[in-house]
Scaffold this motif. Structure first.
Motif, PDB file in Angstrom:
ATOM      1  N   PHE A 163       0.769  -1.237   0.211  1.00  0.00           N
ATOM      2  CA  PHE A 163       0.078  -0.002   0.022  1.00  0.00           C
ATOM      3  C   PHE A 163       0.948   1.505   0.066  1.00  0.00           C
ATOM      4  CE2 PHE A 163      -3.831   2.499   0.763  1.00  0.00           C
ATOM      5  CZ  PHE A 163      -4.706   1.632   0.421  1.00  0.00           C
ATOM      6  N   PHE A 164       1.861   1.354   0.860  1.00  0.00           N
ATOM      7  CA  PHE A 164       2.598   2.410   0.973  1.00  0.00           C
ATOM      8  C   PHE A 164       3.358   2.696  -0.467  1.00  0.00           C
ATOM      9  CE2 PHE A 164       3.448   1.730   5.776  1.00  0.00           C
ATOM     10  CZ  PHE A 164       2.186   2.603   5.982  1.00  0.00           C
ATOM     11  N   GLU A 165       3.734   1.393  -1.139  1.00  0.00           N
ATOM     12  CA  GLU A 165       4.494   1.411  -2.375  1.00  0.00           C
ATOM     13  C   GLU A 165       3.687   2.223  -3.499  1.00  0.00           C
ATOM     14  OE1 GLU A 165       5.889  -2.462  -3.475  1.00  0.00           O
ATOM     15  OE2 GLU A 165       7.823  -2.144  -1.962  1.00  0.00           O
ATOM     16  N   ALA A 166       2.242   1.982  -3.225  1.00  0.00           N
ATOM     17  CA  ALA A 166       1.375   2.628  -4.387  1.00  0.00           C
ATOM     18  C   ALA A 166       1.004   3.984  -4.103  1.00  0.00           C
ATOM     19  CB  ALA A 166       0.011   1.469  -4.129  1.00  0.00           C
ATOM     20  N   VAL A 167       1.243   4.419  -3.142  1.00  0.00           N
ATOM     21  CA  VAL A 167       1.164   5.853  -2.970  1.00  0.00           C
ATOM     22  C   VAL A 167       1.898   6.731  -4.137  1.00  0.00           C
ATOM     23  CG1 VAL A 167       1.705   7.914  -1.466  1.00  0.00           C
ATOM     24  CG2 VAL A 167       0.600   5.670  -0.583  1.00  0.00           C
ATOM     25  N   PRO A 168       1.284   7.436  -4.822  1.00  0.00           N
ATOM     26  CA  PRO A 168       1.885   8.017  -5.979  1.00  0.00           C
ATOM     27  C   PRO A 168       3.186   8.860  -5.303  1.00  0.00           C
ATOM     28  CG  PRO A 168      -0.510   8.475  -6.160  1.00  0.00           C
ATOM     29  CD  PRO A 168      -0.229   7.605  -4.977  1.00  0.00           C
ATOM     30  N   LYS A 169       4.070   8.894  -5.974  1.00  0.00           N
ATOM     31  CA  LYS A 169       5.380   9.595  -5.606  1.00  0.00           C
ATOM     32  C   LYS A 169       5.159  10.908  -5.351  1.00  0.00           C
ATOM     33  CE  LYS A 169       9.988   7.979  -6.240  1.00  0.00           C
ATOM     34  NZ  LYS A 169      10.790   9.336  -6.344  1.00  0.00           N
ATOM     35  N   SER A 170       4.453  11.415  -6.138  1.00  0.00           N
ATOM     36  CA  SER A 170       4.171  13.242  -6.296  1.00  0.00           C
ATOM     37  C   SER A 170       3.831  13.606  -4.801  1.00  0.00           C
ATOM     38  CB  SER A 170       3.373  13.499  -7.418  1.00  0.00           C
ATOM     39  OG  SER A 170       2.254  12.916  -7.359  1.00  0.00           O
ATOM     40  N   PHE A 171       3.217  12.911  -3.997  1.00  0.00           N
ATOM     41  CA  PHE A 171       2.694  13.196  -2.696  1.00  0.00           C
ATOM     42  C   PHE A 171       3.964  13.260  -1.832  1.00  0.00           C
ATOM     43  CE2 PHE A 171      -1.435  10.938  -3.657  1.00  0.00           C
ATOM     44  CZ  PHE A 171      -2.142  12.465  -3.580  1.00  0.00           C
ATOM     45  N   GLU A 172       4.963  12.347  -1.939  1.00  0.00           N
ATOM     46  CA  GLU A 172       5.843  12.339  -1.094  1.00  0.00           C
ATOM     47  C   GLU A 172       6.887  13.730  -1.704  1.00  0.00           C
ATOM     48  OE1 GLU A 172       8.109   8.525  -1.517  1.00  0.00           O
ATOM     49  OE2 GLU A 172       9.796   9.706  -0.522  1.00  0.00           O
ATOM     50  N   ALA A 174       5.959  16.519  -3.194  1.00  0.00           N
ATOM     51  CA  ALA A 174       5.211  17.495  -2.638  1.00  0.00           C
ATOM     52  C   ALA A 174       5.384  17.892  -1.184  1.00  0.00           C
ATOM     53  CB  ALA A 174       3.753  17.576  -3.035  1.00  0.00           C
ATOM     54  N   ALA A 175       5.459  16.868  -0.422  1.00  0.00           N
ATOM     55  CA  ALA A 175       5.723  17.004   0.966  1.00  0.00           C
ATOM     56  C   ALA A 175       6.952  17.420   1.269  1.00  0.00           C
ATOM     57  CB  ALA A 175       5.183  15.731   1.666  1.00  0.00           C
ATOM     58  N   LYS A 176       8.041  16.724   0.499  1.00  0.00           N
ATOM     59  CA  LYS A 176       9.419  16.952   0.852  1.00  0.00           C
ATOM     60  C   LYS A 176       9.652  18.553   0.369  1.00  0.00           C
ATOM     61  CE  LYS A 176      11.817  13.114   0.848  1.00  0.00           C
ATOM     62  NZ  LYS A 176      12.507  11.685  -0.274  1.00  0.00           N
ATOM     63  N   MET A 177       9.087  19.053  -0.792  1.00  0.00           N
ATOM     64  CA  MET A 177       9.242  20.317  -1.176  1.00  0.00           C
ATOM     65  C   MET A 177       8.663  21.313  -0.025  1.00  0.00           C
ATOM     66  SD  MET A 177      10.693  20.300  -4.307  1.00  0.00           S
ATOM     67  CE  MET A 177      10.699  21.901  -4.393  1.00  0.00           C
ATOM     68  N   ASP A 178       7.449  20.804   0.356  1.00  0.00           N
ATOM     69  CA  ASP A 178       6.898  21.589   1.353  1.00  0.00           C
ATOM     70  C   ASP A 178       7.618  21.783   3.009  1.00  0.00           C
ATOM     71  OD1 ASP A 178       5.023  22.607   0.051  1.00  0.00           O
ATOM     72  OD2 ASP A 178       3.132  21.183   0.706  1.00  0.00           O
TER      73      ASP A 178
ATOM     74  N   ARG B  75      15.892  24.524   0.182  1.00  0.00           N
ATOM     75  CA  ARG B  75      16.252  25.627  -0.834  1.00  0.00           C
ATOM     76  C   ARG B  75      15.577  26.795  -1.205  1.00  0.00           C
ATOM     77  NH1 ARG B  75      18.518  21.502  -5.749  1.00  0.00           N
ATOM     78  NH2 ARG B  75      19.915  20.115  -4.498  1.00  0.00           N
ATOM     79  N   ASP B  76      14.422  26.933  -0.427  1.00  0.00           N
ATOM     80  CA  ASP B  76      13.455  28.176  -0.511  1.00  0.00           C
ATOM     81  C   ASP B  76      12.747  28.135  -1.800  1.00  0.00           C
ATOM     82  OD1 ASP B  76      12.336  30.260   0.605  1.00  0.00           O
ATOM     83  OD2 ASP B  76      13.906  31.506   0.428  1.00  0.00           O
ATOM     84  N   VAL B  77      12.527  26.918  -2.441  1.00  0.00           N
ATOM     85  CA  VAL B  77      11.907  26.833  -3.584  1.00  0.00           C
ATOM     86  C   VAL B  77      10.472  25.994  -3.497  1.00  0.00           C
ATOM     87  CG1 VAL B  77      13.757  26.824  -5.063  1.00  0.00           C
ATOM     88  CG2 VAL B  77      12.967  24.489  -4.196  1.00  0.00           C
ATOM     89  N   ALA B  78       9.436  26.483  -4.185  1.00  0.00           N
ATOM     90  CA  ALA B  78       8.346  25.538  -4.233  1.00  0.00           C
ATOM     91  C   ALA B  78       7.782  24.967  -5.560  1.00  0.00           C
ATOM     92  CB  ALA B  78       7.046  26.542  -3.759  1.00  0.00           C
ATOM     93  N   MET B  79       6.959  23.906  -5.518  1.00  0.00           N
ATOM     94  CA  MET B  79       6.983  23.371  -6.818  1.00  0.00           C
ATOM     95  C   MET B  79       5.354  23.264  -7.012  1.00  0.00           C
ATOM     96  SD  MET B  79       9.194  20.718  -8.616  1.00  0.00           S
ATOM     97  CE  MET B  79       8.487  19.408  -9.941  1.00  0.00           C
ATOM     98  N   VAL B  80       4.973  23.177  -8.225  1.00  0.00           N
ATOM     99  CA  VAL B  80       3.501  22.935  -8.540  1.00  0.00           C
ATOM    100  C   VAL B  80       3.851  21.804  -9.437  1.00  0.00           C
ATOM    101  CG1 VAL B  80       1.372  23.761  -9.753  1.00  0.00           C
ATOM    102  CG2 VAL B  80       2.745  25.163  -8.396  1.00  0.00           C
TER     103      VAL B  80
END
Ligand code: ATP
Ligand code: MG
Lengths: 293, 368
Positions: A163-172, A174-178, B75-80
């Motif tokens: 289940f964890f593997e099936a979580v789309p990568k972009s969620f991870e 996005a959270a990392k970027m956040d 890095r002080d960047v945000a992504m869409v």
């Protein structure tokens, strides 16, 4: 528009056969419940004589009085609750982070860990080595042994991992970027997104713990620690030969059969209470775990 | 000081090199669009700036700081993202607030920032909704809201509009532009849609096969393509590129179109210096610069028209010039005629381009 022709004759016949088969399954699964319930409120003499088949005969609450007045019953009931709650929590605490780690690509030796876990799906050391292992760890006759020793099952770990593997990568991503750290990622993203799988696994754990019997019987000595299922077995095996029942087989209001039926009814009630809530997630959980997007 | 600077950035997956040493400098407040065909390394480049991919060699600087070893969050960047990556279990407000919350901002600050972002994006009335209950355009806005609350130094967009239908895409494109004008934030935007690139960009970076083909303002890359790739990538329909050979005539170099039964065409001054007699070239002619009402005595091409595609105010004529395919875009409002019968396409000589056939490079000499 009419949908008269939507179903062909063959479809309708197939439908009837399906309905009949389902009815059969329903009856055959429901019957034991009804029988146990009827037996628990019938007189001991009637049950022993085989006069109860579906509905109760000579209705009496004697078996329940006997059960509810036994201190050991309450102890065992409390123990089962303890093993179920503590066991399920322990299982989730170990299996969720474990499965999460196994789902991460960058985990070193991931293949080996995964293989080792999958291996236990098909092979285990066997009963005696298992017992000796517990003995050597000092976990015989220990609540901790029961709770921790059976916390992890390969099937559940694999279910969660998939289940964890099936979580789309972009969620991870996005959270990392956040700015989420690894713990926040698990707690705020993966766990909420995997709720159906986690509820399913929790339910598997609850059921396993609630029905836990064999290892509790093998590993536990003290009567203060035994769960309900072991207590039930004690009633059936020990008391069936005891004086309490021996003299009064034909006259007594209860027999060991009605008493065990009463214990079973008592043990089913909590499951009946939580099942409707958990079921919502149940089917979904199984499906989602199996399909990888 | 430049805001983002890539120097000789290389990306390898195993032994496969997919980005071959890209260098690019982006100024504060600039909106730069990376555009190119599928698989040319746009996303990879963007993700190296974001920190989602390691850099195999080279350096990335953001705000004057080398960030190759810095985690994405620092890095002080945000992504869409293209698929928005909205958390389905959180409502709009919580989605927007996520980045601030995991950074342990104060409640009051978060509330304020979310309200402000929602206001800018017109999401105020949807704050309590879950992403599943939003339209595609609204989801897109939430994804942008999640980026703007953090007031990052650089915004990164990876094809943010490609999941929307055509109409909404046009609308959101304008909104992104408006947002950028309002916030003046440095942005790097990836798309394979040249219209998006042209309309949004301060500067366009045209990529191909892991390399940069040309960097310039939208009009620069349209009017002065550096090579045949850019010439055929920017513009719709793309520039016609006809095989030709240079001949030196009395008045200067001429391009003789291969197989065509037409007088060679004089090439514009800017291309003359580098044109040598006998050189094989590609002669570039924009479809818009051809006329159907020209007299065969004026410069032009003898052609056969095989297919006419009316578009309304314009029509596309597909034909052949000396066995080479050609497309002309002609207007229809000043009188429709029998386009299929056209035999002569007048050419505006000042709009011709000449590229070396071997290297594909423009023969234009850098001049005023
Ligand atoms: N994890 C990976 N392993 C190996 N090769 C990869 C990996 N990710 C991307 N590539 C390759 O790198 C190249 C560039 O990919 P990239 O995603 O940057 O292209 P793109 O320009 O964004 O294309 P698109 O417009 O289709 O999104 C492609 O050829 C792709 O196959
Ligand atoms: Mg891409």
């Amino acid at each position: 528009m009419s949908n008269f022709n939507l179903y062909s004759r063959g479809d309708r016949i197939f439908g009837w056969i399906n309905a009949a088969l389902i009815a059969l399954v329903v009856v055959s699964t429901l019957y034991p419940f009804i029988y146990i319930f009827s037996a628990s409120i019938s007189s001991g003499a009637a049950v022993t004589a085989g006069r109860v088949t579906l509905l109760p005969v000579d209705v009496t609450l004697a078996a329940y009085e006997r059960v509810l007045s036994d201190k050991m019953f309450w102890t065992a009931y409390a123990n089962t609750f303890f093993y179920t709650i503590a066991g399920t929590i322990t299982s989730l605490l170990i299996m969720i982070p474990g499965a999460y780690a196994l789902s991460r690509r960058r985990l070193r030796g991931r293949m080996i860990f995964n293989l080792a876990i999958a291996f236990t799906l098909w092979f285990n050391a066997g009963m005696i080595p298992f017992f000796l292992n517990f003995r050597d760890l000092g976990l015989l006759d220990s609540r901790t042994g029961i709770v921790v020793g059976f916390a992890v099952t390969a099937f559940n770990v694999i279910l969660l991992r998939n289940f964890f593997e099936a979580v789309p990568k972009s969620f991870e991503e996005a959270a990392k970027m956040d700015g989420a750290n690894e713990l926040q990622l698990l707690w705020k993203v993966f766990i909420p997104l995997s709720r159906p799988a986690i509820v399913t696994v929790a339910l598997f754990c609850v059921v396993m713990r609630w029905n836990g019997y064999f290892w509790a019987m093998v590993l536990l000595r003290g009567e203060d620690k035994i769960p309900l299922q072991v207590y039930l077995k004690k009633i059936i095996v020990d008391l069936s030969a005891s004086d309490e029942f021996a003299g009064s087989l034909l006259t007594s209001q209860f027999s060991f059969e009605t008493v065990s039926a009463a214990i079973m009814v008592a043990s089913i009630i909590p499951v009946l209470l939580i099942y409707p809530y958990a079921q919502r997630y149940f089917t979904k959980g199984i499906l989602l775990g199996g399909v990888k997007e | 000081m430049s805001e983002v600077e890539l120097s000789e950035v290389v990306k390898r997956y195993g032994v496969m090199e997919v980005v071959h040493g890209i260098s690019l400098t982006i100024e504060p407040g600039e909106f730069v669009v990376l555009v190119g065909p599928s698989g040319c390394g746009k996303s990879t480049t963007l993700r190296m700036v974001a920190g989602l991919e390691d850099i195999s060699s080279g350096t990335v600087m953001i705000g004057g700081r080398e960030v190759s070893q810095v985690a994405p969050k620092d890095r002080d960047v945000a992504m869409v993202f293209q698929n928005y990556a909205l958390y389905p279990h959180l409502d709009v407000a919580e989605n927007i607030a996520f980045g601030l919350r995991v950074r342990h901002e104060k409640r009051k600050v978060i509330k304020q920032a979310v309200a402000e972002a929602a206001e800018i994006l017109g999401l105020t009335e949807y704050l309590k909704r879950k992403p599943a209950d939003l339209s595609g355009g609204q989801r897109q806005r939430v994804a942008m809201g999640r980026a703007i609350v953090r007031r990052p130094r650089v915004f990164l967009f990876d094809e943010p509009l490609s999941n929307l239908d055509a109409k909404l895409r046009t609308h959101m494109r304008a909104e992104i532009k408006r947002l950028h004008q309002r916030m003046q934030s440095t942005s790097i935007y990836v798309t394979h849609d040249q219209v998006e690139a042209m309309t949004l960009a301060d500067r366009i970076v045209i990529m191909n096969g892991g390399r940069i083909e040309q960097v310039g303002s939208p009009m620069e890359v349209f009017l002065e393509p550096a090579n045949t790739f850019v010439a055929s990538f920017i513009g719709s329909p793309p520039m016609n590129l006809l095989d030709a050979t240079i001949e030196i005539g009395d008045a200067g170099p001429l391009a003789r179109i291969k197989g065509a039964d037409t007088a060679p065409l004089p090439i514009p001054d800017a291309f003359r210096d580098q044109a040598a007699a006998g050189q094989r070239v590609k002669l570039g002619i924009r479809p818009e610069l051809m006329r159907v009402d020209a007299d065969p005595s004026t410069p032009g091409l003898a052609c056969q028209i095989e297919l006419v595609e009316p578009l309304g105010a314009e029509a596309l004529l597909h034909g052949e010039v000396g066995r080479q395919p050609i497309i002309a875009k002609v207007e229809t409002l000043s009188g429709v005629r029998d386009f299929a019968a056209v035999r002569w396409l007048g050419v505006d000589l000042s709009g011709l381009h000449v590229f070396d056939a071997g290297s594909g490079r423009s023969l234009k000499t850098a001049s005023a």
